[in-house]
Design an enzyme around this catalytic site. Structure first.
Site, PDB file in Angstrom:
ATOM      1  N   ARG A 163       3.820  -7.939   6.980  1.00 35.00           N
ATOM      2  CA  ARG A 163       3.936  -6.776   6.095  1.00 35.00           C
ATOM      3  C   ARG A 163       3.946  -7.268   4.657  1.00 35.00           C
ATOM      4  NH1 ARG A 163       7.585  -8.480   3.398  1.00 35.00           N
ATOM      5  NH2 ARG A 163       7.636  -6.500   2.327  1.00 35.00           N
ATOM      6  N   ARG A 191      -2.221   0.842   8.797  1.00 32.63           N
ATOM      7  CA  ARG A 191      -1.324   1.263   7.703  1.00 32.63           C
ATOM      8  C   ARG A 191      -2.192   1.745   6.537  1.00 32.63           C
ATOM      9  NH1 ARG A 191       3.684  -2.244   6.113  1.00 32.63           N
ATOM     10  NH2 ARG A 191       4.478  -0.155   5.651  1.00 32.63           N
ATOM     11  N   ASP A 213       1.873  -1.183  -3.980  1.00 31.47           N
ATOM     12  CA  ASP A 213       0.955  -1.032  -2.853  1.00 31.47           C
ATOM     13  C   ASP A 213      -0.374  -0.399  -3.250  1.00 31.47           C
ATOM     14  OD1 ASP A 213       3.897  -0.952  -1.653  1.00 31.47           O
ATOM     15  OD2 ASP A 213       2.505  -1.830  -0.218  1.00 31.47           O
ATOM     16  N   ASN A 232       4.837   2.770  -3.948  1.00 28.08           N
ATOM     17  CA  ASN A 232       5.658   1.610  -3.639  1.00 28.08           C
ATOM     18  C   ASN A 232       6.658   1.983  -2.554  1.00 28.08           C
ATOM     19  OD1 ASN A 232       6.910  -0.888  -3.794  1.00 28.08           O
ATOM     20  ND2 ASN A 232       6.545  -1.022  -5.986  1.00 28.08           N
TER      21      ASN A 232
END
Ligand code: MRU
Length: 325
Positions: free
Chosen positions: A44, A77, A216, A226
Protein backbone atom coordinates in the site's frame (compact mmCIF):
# COMPACT_ATOMS: atom_id res chain seq x y z
CA UNK A 1 13.51 -0.13 4.63
CA UNK A 2 12.54 -2.40 1.73
CA UNK A 3 8.94 -3.31 0.92
CA UNK A 4 9.54 -5.23 -2.31
CA UNK A 5 12.24 -7.49 -3.78
CA UNK A 6 12.59 -8.68 -7.34
CA UNK A 7 15.40 -11.18 -7.84
CA UNK A 8 15.30 -11.20 -11.62
CA UNK A 9 12.66 -13.93 -11.66
CA UNK A 10 10.43 -13.85 -8.60
CA UNK A 11 8.66 -10.99 -6.83
CA UNK A 12 8.35 -10.74 -3.05
CA UNK A 13 6.67 -8.15 -0.83
CA UNK A 14 6.69 -7.57 2.89
CA UNK A 15 3.10 -8.10 4.12
CA UNK A 16 2.34 -4.62 5.54
CA UNK A 17 -0.86 -5.83 7.22
CA UNK A 18 1.26 -7.82 9.68
CA UNK A 19 3.64 -4.99 10.64
CA UNK A 20 5.00 -4.04 13.10
CA UNK A 21 4.70 -7.43 14.84
CA UNK A 22 5.75 -9.74 12.01
CA UNK A 23 8.13 -9.00 9.15
CA UNK A 24 6.86 -11.64 6.74
CA UNK A 25 7.94 -11.76 3.09
CA UNK A 26 5.40 -13.19 0.65
CA UNK A 27 6.00 -14.42 -2.90
CA UNK A 28 3.52 -13.04 -5.42
CA UNK A 29 3.15 -15.63 -8.14
CA UNK A 30 -0.25 -15.13 -9.77
CA UNK A 31 -2.33 -12.21 -11.09
CA UNK A 32 -4.95 -13.02 -8.44
CA UNK A 33 -2.44 -12.86 -5.60
CA UNK A 34 -1.17 -9.54 -7.02
CA UNK A 35 -4.72 -8.11 -7.06
CA UNK A 36 -5.36 -9.41 -3.57
CA UNK A 37 -2.10 -7.95 -2.23
CA UNK A 38 -3.15 -4.45 -3.36
CA UNK A 39 -6.81 -4.79 -2.32
CA UNK A 40 -6.01 -6.03 1.18
CA UNK A 41 -3.17 -3.47 1.67
CA UNK A 42 -0.37 -6.04 1.94
CA UNK A 43 1.27 -3.56 -0.38
CA UNK A 44 0.00 0.00 0.00
CA UNK A 45 0.95 3.64 -0.34
CA UNK A 46 0.40 5.21 -3.75
CA UNK A 47 3.96 5.00 -5.21
CA UNK A 48 4.60 1.52 -3.79
CA UNK A 49 1.39 0.23 -5.39
CA UNK A 50 2.54 1.67 -8.74
CA UNK A 51 5.99 0.06 -8.48
CA UNK A 52 4.49 -3.28 -7.48
CA UNK A 53 1.90 -3.17 -10.29
CA UNK A 54 4.68 -2.42 -12.80
CA UNK A 55 6.54 -5.61 -11.85
CA UNK A 56 3.30 -7.64 -11.78
CA UNK A 57 2.34 -6.47 -15.27
CA UNK A 58 5.79 -7.35 -16.58
CA UNK A 59 5.85 -10.80 -14.97
CA UNK A 60 2.24 -11.93 -15.40
CA UNK A 61 1.52 -10.56 -18.88
CA UNK A 62 3.43 -13.56 -20.25
CA UNK A 63 0.63 -15.82 -21.52
CA UNK A 64 -2.12 -13.39 -20.40
CA UNK A 65 -3.95 -10.61 -22.23
CA UNK A 66 -2.00 -7.53 -21.10
CA UNK A 67 -5.00 -5.20 -21.57
CA UNK A 68 -7.24 -7.39 -19.43
CA UNK A 69 -4.48 -7.66 -16.84
CA UNK A 70 -4.19 -3.86 -16.67
CA UNK A 71 -7.94 -3.48 -16.21
CA UNK A 72 -7.95 -6.16 -13.52
CA UNK A 73 -5.11 -4.65 -11.48
CA UNK A 74 -6.38 -1.06 -11.94
CA UNK A 75 -9.72 -2.08 -10.44
CA UNK A 76 -8.11 -3.08 -7.13
CA UNK A 77 -7.82 0.51 -5.79
CA UNK A 78 -9.13 3.53 -7.72
CA UNK A 79 -8.00 6.67 -5.89
CA UNK A 80 -4.22 6.89 -6.19
CA UNK A 81 -2.96 7.93 -9.60
CA UNK A 82 0.20 5.79 -9.56
CA UNK A 83 -1.41 2.39 -10.13
CA UNK A 84 -3.02 3.13 -13.49
CA UNK A 85 -0.02 5.21 -14.60
CA UNK A 86 2.39 2.35 -13.95
CA UNK A 87 0.23 -0.28 -15.66
CA UNK A 88 -0.15 2.05 -18.67
CA UNK A 89 3.62 2.43 -18.92
CA UNK A 90 4.01 -1.33 -19.16
CA UNK A 91 1.28 -1.47 -21.84
CA UNK A 92 3.11 1.28 -23.76
CA UNK A 93 6.38 -0.67 -23.51
CA UNK A 94 4.58 -3.78 -24.81
CA UNK A 95 3.13 -1.87 -27.77
CA UNK A 96 6.57 -0.45 -28.55
CA UNK A 97 8.18 -3.91 -28.23
CA UNK A 98 10.41 -2.83 -25.36
CA UNK A 99 11.47 -5.00 -22.43
CA UNK A 100 8.62 -4.97 -19.90
CA UNK A 101 10.84 -5.85 -17.00
CA UNK A 102 13.27 -3.03 -17.86
CA UNK A 103 10.30 -0.65 -17.82
CA UNK A 104 9.21 -1.94 -14.40
CA UNK A 105 12.73 -1.47 -13.05
CA UNK A 106 12.79 2.04 -14.55
CA UNK A 107 9.53 2.93 -12.72
CA UNK A 108 11.14 1.69 -9.50
CA UNK A 109 14.41 3.59 -10.00
CA UNK A 110 12.63 6.79 -11.01
CA UNK A 111 10.64 6.67 -7.77
CA UNK A 112 13.86 6.43 -5.74
CA UNK A 113 15.18 9.50 -7.56
CA UNK A 114 11.90 11.45 -7.17
CA UNK A 115 11.66 10.67 -3.45
CA UNK A 116 15.23 11.88 -2.93
CA UNK A 117 14.43 15.22 -4.62
CA UNK A 118 11.12 15.61 -2.76
CA UNK A 119 12.97 14.95 0.51
CA UNK A 120 15.57 17.61 -0.27
CA UNK A 121 12.96 20.23 -1.17
CA UNK A 122 10.94 19.33 1.92
CA UNK A 123 13.94 19.51 4.20
CA UNK A 124 14.73 23.01 2.94
CA UNK A 125 11.45 24.17 4.57
CA UNK A 126 12.18 22.67 8.01
CA UNK A 127 14.40 23.70 10.91
CA UNK A 128 16.51 21.59 13.21
CA UNK A 129 14.47 20.79 16.33
CA UNK A 130 11.06 21.17 14.64
CA UNK A 131 8.00 19.34 15.92
CA UNK A 132 6.28 17.59 13.00
CA UNK A 133 2.82 16.06 12.70
CA UNK A 134 2.23 13.20 10.25
CA UNK A 135 -0.90 11.37 9.14
CA UNK A 136 -1.04 7.88 7.62
CA UNK A 137 2.23 6.48 6.24
CA UNK A 138 4.15 8.16 3.45
CA UNK A 139 7.57 6.69 4.16
CA UNK A 140 9.73 4.02 2.59
CA UNK A 141 7.04 1.37 3.02
CA UNK A 142 4.68 3.49 0.92
CA UNK A 143 7.26 4.32 -1.76
CA UNK A 144 10.77 3.11 -2.61
CA UNK A 145 13.39 5.01 -0.57
CA UNK A 146 13.07 7.92 1.91
CA UNK A 147 9.35 8.33 1.23
CA UNK A 148 7.43 11.48 0.38
CA UNK A 149 5.78 12.85 3.54
CA UNK A 150 8.44 11.22 5.73
CA UNK A 151 11.28 11.76 3.27
CA UNK A 152 12.52 15.09 4.72
CA UNK A 153 12.63 13.51 8.18
CA UNK A 154 14.64 10.45 7.09
CA UNK A 155 16.99 12.59 4.98
CA UNK A 156 17.24 15.16 7.77
CA UNK A 157 18.23 12.45 10.23
CA UNK A 158 21.02 11.37 7.87
CA UNK A 159 22.23 14.97 7.79
CA UNK A 160 22.20 15.32 11.58
CA UNK A 161 18.88 17.13 12.12
CA UNK A 162 16.78 16.38 15.19
CA UNK A 163 13.00 16.26 14.77
CA UNK A 164 10.20 15.46 17.21
CA UNK A 165 7.55 13.63 15.27
CA UNK A 166 3.94 13.09 16.36
CA UNK A 167 2.21 10.36 14.35
CA UNK A 168 -1.57 10.26 14.08
CA UNK A 169 -2.52 6.63 14.51
CA UNK A 170 -4.77 6.97 11.41
CA UNK A 171 -8.01 5.10 11.94
CA UNK A 172 -9.27 2.62 10.95
CA UNK A 173 -6.28 0.79 9.44
CA UNK A 174 -3.67 2.36 11.69
CA UNK A 175 -0.98 3.07 9.10
CA UNK A 176 0.38 5.80 11.41
CA UNK A 177 0.59 3.51 14.43
CA UNK A 178 1.67 0.32 12.72
CA UNK A 179 3.89 1.69 9.95
CA UNK A 180 4.98 5.30 10.46
CA UNK A 181 6.02 4.95 14.08
CA UNK A 182 7.77 1.67 13.16
CA UNK A 183 9.70 3.28 10.30
CA UNK A 184 10.68 6.34 12.30
CA UNK A 185 11.76 4.32 15.34
CA UNK A 186 13.93 2.17 13.08
CA UNK A 187 15.46 5.33 11.62
CA UNK A 188 16.27 6.56 15.14
CA UNK A 189 13.92 9.57 15.01
CA UNK A 190 12.16 10.79 18.16
CA UNK A 191 8.58 9.58 17.66
CA UNK A 192 5.37 9.86 19.67
CA UNK A 193 2.13 8.18 18.68
CA UNK A 194 -1.10 10.13 19.24
CA UNK A 195 -4.80 9.46 18.66
CA UNK A 196 -6.10 11.09 15.49
CA UNK A 197 -8.29 13.48 17.46
CA UNK A 198 -5.25 14.73 19.45
CA UNK A 199 -3.80 16.71 16.52
CA UNK A 200 -5.58 19.94 17.55
CA UNK A 201 -4.38 19.62 21.13
CA UNK A 202 -0.75 19.16 20.06
CA UNK A 203 -1.02 22.23 17.82
CA UNK A 204 -2.62 24.27 20.61
CA UNK A 205 0.25 23.26 22.91
CA UNK A 206 2.77 24.69 20.42
CA UNK A 207 4.35 21.29 19.74
CA UNK A 208 3.87 21.32 15.98
CA UNK A 209 5.89 23.49 13.57
CA UNK A 210 4.76 21.80 10.37
CA UNK A 211 2.46 19.06 9.07
CA UNK A 212 3.88 16.67 6.45
CA UNK A 213 1.64 14.30 4.48
CA UNK A 214 1.91 12.32 1.24
CA UNK A 215 -0.74 12.41 -1.49
CA UNK A 216 -2.68 10.06 -3.69
CA UNK A 217 -4.05 12.32 -6.41
CA UNK A 218 -3.76 16.08 -6.89
CA UNK A 219 -6.39 17.84 -9.01
CA UNK A 220 -5.50 20.65 -11.44
CA UNK A 221 -6.74 23.26 -8.94
CA UNK A 222 -4.53 21.87 -6.13
CA UNK A 223 -7.22 19.97 -4.22
CA UNK A 224 -5.60 16.80 -2.88
CA UNK A 225 -6.99 13.31 -2.22
CA UNK A 226 -5.26 11.82 0.77
CA UNK A 227 -5.81 9.28 3.52
CA UNK A 228 -9.11 9.71 5.34
CA UNK A 229 -8.78 12.30 8.10
CA UNK A 230 -6.12 14.42 6.39
CA UNK A 231 -8.55 17.22 5.54
CA UNK A 232 -9.44 17.63 9.24
CA UNK A 233 -5.75 17.97 10.08
CA UNK A 234 -5.44 20.63 7.36
CA UNK A 235 -8.34 22.62 8.84
CA UNK A 236 -6.67 22.52 12.26
CA UNK A 237 -3.29 23.54 10.86
CA UNK A 238 -4.96 26.49 9.12
CA UNK A 239 -6.66 27.55 12.37
CA UNK A 240 -3.39 27.42 14.31
CA UNK A 241 -1.42 28.99 11.43
CA UNK A 242 0.89 26.01 11.01
CA UNK A 243 2.27 25.18 7.53
CA UNK A 244 0.54 22.19 5.95
CA UNK A 245 2.77 20.54 3.33
CA UNK A 246 1.69 17.88 0.83
CA UNK A 247 4.56 15.89 -0.69
CA UNK A 248 4.43 13.62 -3.74
CA UNK A 249 5.90 12.89 -7.16
CA UNK A 250 4.91 15.30 -9.95
CA UNK A 251 3.06 12.39 -11.61
CA UNK A 252 0.52 12.52 -8.77
CA UNK A 253 -0.98 15.64 -10.35
CA UNK A 254 -3.86 14.59 -12.56
CA UNK A 255 -4.79 17.40 -14.95
CA UNK A 256 -7.83 15.37 -16.03
CA UNK A 257 -9.36 16.13 -12.64
CA UNK A 258 -10.33 19.80 -12.53
CA UNK A 259 -11.00 19.73 -8.80
CA UNK A 260 -11.26 17.29 -5.92
CA UNK A 261 -14.89 16.63 -6.90
CA UNK A 262 -13.61 14.68 -9.92
CA UNK A 263 -11.48 12.28 -7.84
CA UNK A 264 -12.99 8.83 -7.31
CA UNK A 265 -12.85 7.99 -3.62
CA UNK A 266 -12.37 4.33 -2.74
CA UNK A 267 -15.06 2.97 -0.39
CA UNK A 268 -13.85 0.12 1.79
CA UNK A 269 -15.66 -2.52 3.83
CA UNK A 270 -17.36 -0.86 6.81
CA UNK A 271 -16.38 -3.78 9.03
CA UNK A 272 -12.79 -2.44 9.00
CA UNK A 273 -14.03 0.33 11.34
CA UNK A 274 -15.44 -1.90 14.04
CA UNK A 275 -13.66 -5.22 13.59
CA UNK A 276 -10.18 -4.83 12.16
CA UNK A 277 -7.42 -4.82 14.78
CA UNK A 278 -9.89 -5.31 17.67
CA UNK A 279 -10.32 -8.51 19.65
CA UNK A 280 -14.10 -7.99 19.69
CA UNK A 281 -16.30 -5.73 17.50
CA UNK A 282 -16.54 -2.19 18.89
CA UNK A 283 -20.13 -1.69 17.74
CA UNK A 284 -23.19 -3.85 17.22
CA UNK A 285 -23.35 -6.06 14.17
CA UNK A 286 -26.36 -3.99 12.98
CA UNK A 287 -24.56 -0.62 13.29
CA UNK A 288 -23.93 0.87 9.86
CA UNK A 289 -20.36 2.00 9.10
CA UNK A 290 -19.19 4.35 6.35
CA UNK A 291 -15.58 3.77 5.42
CA UNK A 292 -14.15 5.96 2.64
CA UNK A 293 -10.41 5.29 2.38
CA UNK A 294 -9.55 8.87 1.39
CA UNK A 295 -10.84 12.40 1.69
CA UNK A 296 -10.11 15.60 -0.23
CA UNK A 297 -8.22 18.54 1.23
CA UNK A 298 -9.27 21.90 -0.18
CA UNK A 299 -6.36 23.61 -1.94
CA UNK A 300 -6.89 26.79 0.15
CA UNK A 301 -5.63 24.87 3.20
CA UNK A 302 -2.39 23.69 1.57
CA UNK A 303 0.70 25.83 2.19
CA UNK A 304 2.74 24.12 -0.53
CA UNK A 305 2.77 21.01 -2.72
CA UNK A 306 6.31 19.68 -2.70
CA UNK A 307 7.21 17.63 -5.79
CA UNK A 308 10.44 16.38 -7.34
CA UNK A 309 10.13 19.37 -9.72
CA UNK A 310 10.07 21.91 -6.93
CA UNK A 311 7.99 23.60 -4.24
CA UNK A 312 4.67 24.75 -5.66
CA UNK A 313 2.43 27.37 -4.04
CA UNK A 314 -0.88 29.13 -4.73
CA UNK A 315 -2.46 29.93 -7.11
CA UNK A 316 -2.28 26.20 -7.90
CA UNK A 317 -4.50 26.38 -11.00
CA UNK A 318 -1.71 28.47 -12.56
CA UNK A 319 1.47 27.23 -10.86
CA UNK A 320 0.86 23.48 -11.23
CA UNK A 321 0.39 23.93 -14.98
CA UNK A 322 3.40 26.25 -15.32
CA UNK A 323 5.79 23.98 -13.47
CA UNK A 324 4.55 20.54 -14.42
CA UNK A 325 2.98 20.66 -17.89
O1 MRU B 1 -4.59 3.37 2.01
P1 MRU B 1 -3.12 3.54 1.94
O2 MRU B 1 -2.41 3.00 3.13
O3 MRU B 1 -2.54 3.04 0.64
O4 MRU B 1 -2.96 5.10 1.94
C1 MRU B 1 -1.71 5.66 1.87
C2 MRU B 1 -1.73 7.11 1.95
O5 MRU B 1 -2.72 7.77 2.05
C3 MRU B 1 -0.46 7.74 1.79
O6 MRU B 1 -0.33 8.79 2.62
C4 MRU B 1 -0.40 8.12 0.31
O7 MRU B 1 -0.62 6.97 -0.48
C5 MRU B 1 0.83 8.69 -0.06
S1 MRU B 1 2.04 7.46 -0.06
C6 MRU B 1 3.53 8.19 -0.20
Amino acid sequence: MENLRFDGKDLFIIDQTLLPNDEKWVKIDTCESAYNAIKTLMVRGAPAIGIFAGYCMAIFSNGNDIYKLKKFLDSSRPTAVNLALATQRIVDAYENQKSLIDEAIAIHNEDIEMCRKISEYGLSLLNDGDGILTHCNAGELATSRYGTGLGPLILGKEKGYTFHVYCDETRPLLQGARLTSYELEKAGIDTTLICDNMAGYMMQQGKINAVLVGCDRVAANGDVANKIGTSSVAVLADYYNIPFYVLGPHSTVDFNCKSGNDIVIEMRDGDEIKKKYFEKPTALECTKCLNPAFDVTDNKLITAIITDKGIIKQPYSKTLKEILK
